[in-house]
Scaffold this active site. Structure first.
Site, PDB file in Angstrom:
ATOM      1  N   LYS A 185       0.850  -1.187   0.000  1.00  0.00           N
ATOM      2  CA  LYS A 185       0.000   0.000   0.000  1.00  0.00           C
ATOM      3  C   LYS A 185       0.887   1.239   0.000  1.00  0.00           C
ATOM      4  CE  LYS A 185      -3.493   2.498   2.499  1.00  0.00           C
ATOM      5  NZ  LYS A 185      -4.518   2.472   3.531  1.00  0.00           N
ATOM      6  N   LYS A 234      -2.124  -1.525  -3.902  1.00  0.00           N
ATOM      7  CA  LYS A 234      -3.007  -0.363  -3.832  1.00  0.00           C
ATOM      8  C   LYS A 234      -2.205   0.924  -3.875  1.00  0.00           C
ATOM      9  CE  LYS A 234      -6.017   1.588  -0.339  1.00  0.00           C
ATOM     10  NZ  LYS A 234      -6.571   1.359   0.967  1.00  0.00           N
TER      11      LYS A 234
HETATM   12  C1  PBG Z   1      -7.362   3.224   5.385  1.00  0.00           C
HETATM   13  C2  PBG Z   1      -7.624   3.184   3.940  1.00  0.00           C
HETATM   14  C3  PBG Z   1      -7.430   4.165   2.946  1.00  0.00           C
HETATM   15  C4  PBG Z   1      -7.994   3.644   1.775  1.00  0.00           C
HETATM   16  C5  PBG Z   1      -8.458   2.376   2.082  1.00  0.00           C
HETATM   17  N1  PBG Z   1      -8.196   2.102   3.407  1.00  0.00           N
HETATM   18  C6  PBG Z   1      -6.912   5.536   2.987  1.00  0.00           C
HETATM   19  C7  PBG Z   1      -5.592   5.911   3.410  1.00  0.00           C
HETATM   20  O1  PBG Z   1      -4.728   5.096   3.710  1.00  0.00           O
HETATM   21  O2  PBG Z   1      -5.388   7.114   3.478  1.00  0.00           O
HETATM   22  C8  PBG Z   1      -8.089   4.351   0.452  1.00  0.00           C
HETATM   23  C9  PBG Z   1      -9.099   3.816  -0.476  1.00  0.00           C
HETATM   24  C10 PBG Z   1      -9.455   4.697  -1.613  1.00  0.00           C
HETATM   25  O3  PBG Z   1      -8.849   5.753  -1.866  1.00  0.00           O
HETATM   26  O4  PBG Z   1     -10.392   4.326  -2.305  1.00  0.00           O
HETATM   27  N2  PBG Z   1      -6.079   3.279   5.804  1.00  0.00           N
END
Ligand code: PBG
Length: 325
Positions: free
Chosen positions: A198, A251
């Site tokens: 991520k 992601k």
């Molecule tokens: C939580 C999380 C995030 C997303 C999914 N889980 C945001 C972040 O880390 O700031 C983003 C999902 C999206 O942008 O669709 N940590």
């Protein structure tokens, strides 16, 4: 490899008609590969639209049940739940409260939709007053203290009926801690779908409005991956595999197709991609301006994600896709 060149070989022959193209198509979208993200908020009868995520709202539990009814009727097989709690605090206690917003939603959905896959995002950022994914001590995000709370969160989701938990916080060691906590509580059958790779991405913008989780200070670069790195992403995946992850997620998706391909090639585990809020919002906005055809552009994007190696895709288009396919 074929040896004949032009004019014996003419690749256009198999592109002549739509039926011919269909026969030789290498990648297809299947609704069974898609996961629909849903946002649950407090209240009754609430459907709160989100400016940056057209068509996706925050819904109170009752409204979420109605929406899920529609998704199930359309053939959607999996949803991913995010919660917006009544109150936020320093320790993100709403995340692991047995009567928390996601836990309540899970109980309702579990009872009504026994076959629907209920996945949950395991993170503290929607529940902490400062908006970080872990607890803050001084000006640091305390890794090990956060991991303990994330493990409690995962167990409380399993107790409320989740089929799988998806840690998205990027703390070190969280997959192992969650695995141990689940097993200790008798949930050895619950898989962990880890957001292993991520990135600290600008493409989460609209989500942070939806989840009300913009950090009050600093940013997430101290724990999420640097967008410039792919080898480091593979190390993250490796560790999550060692700690017991059952599937991996990359992601965001579209700006990271090379990472997705690298993860696909290196690991035998199922690999998913999260087609995040900014990827969705960009196409929605361009389509609204009349600059591109949304359906075509969305189908092309999702096909590209699949072609790059995704076994499953988390996408805000899942509902529309169910109507398109
Ligand atoms: C939580 C999380 C995030 C997303 C999914 N889980 C945001 C972040 O880390 O700031 C983003 C999902 C999206 O942008 O669709 N940590």
């Amino acid at each position: 490899m074929s040896t004949a060149g032009f004019p014996a070989t003419r690749l256009r022959r198999l592109r002549r008609t739509s039926r011919l193209r269909s026969l030789v198509r290498e990648t297809r979208l299947d609704l069974g590969d898609f996961v629909m993200p849903l946002f649950v908020c407090p209240g009754d009868g609430v459907v709160h639209p989100l400016e940056g995520l057209p068509g996706i709202g925050q819904r109170s539990v009752d409204a979420l049940v109605d929406e899920t009814e529609k998704l199930v009727a359309l053939g959607v097989s999996a949803v991913l739940l995010f919660g917006i709690p009544e109150e936020k605090d320093e320790e993100g206690s709403g995340a692991y409260d047995e009567d928390g917003i996601v836990q309540r939603a899970l109980r309702e959905l579990r009872a009504r939709f026994p076959e629907l896959v209920l996945a949950t995002d395991v993170c503290l950022c929607e529940y902490t007053s400062h908006g970080h994914c872990g607890v803050v001590h001084g000006d640091e995000i305390d890794n090990d203290a956060s991991v303990e709370l994330l493990a409690r969160t995962a167990v409380s989701h399993a107790e409320a009926g989740a089929d799988t938990v998806c840690p998205s916080d990027m703390m070190d060691g969280r997959v192992g801690a969650i695995r141990a906590a689940l097993d200790d509580s008798g949930f050895e059958q619950i898989p962990i779908v880890s957001y292993a790779a991520k990135y600290a991405s600008a493409f989460y913008g609209p989500f942070r409005e939806a989840a009300e989780s913009t950090p009050a200070f600093g940013d997430r670069r101290g724990y999420q991956l640097d967008p410039a790195n792919v080898r480091e992403a593979l190390r993250e995946c490796e560790l999550d595999v060692q700690e017991g992850a059952d599937a991996l997620i990359v992601k965001p998706a579209l700006p990271y197709l090379d990472v997705l391909r690298a993860v696909r090639e290196r690991f035998e585990l199922p690999v998913g991609a999260y087609n995040v809020s900014g990827e969705y919002a960009m196409l929605k906005a361009a389509a609204q301006a009349g600059w591109l055809d949304e359906r075509q552009a969305a189908l092309e994007s999702l096909t590209a994600i699949k072609r790059a190696g995704a076994d499953f895709i988390v996408s805000y288009w899942t509902k529309e896709l169910a109507e398109w396919l």
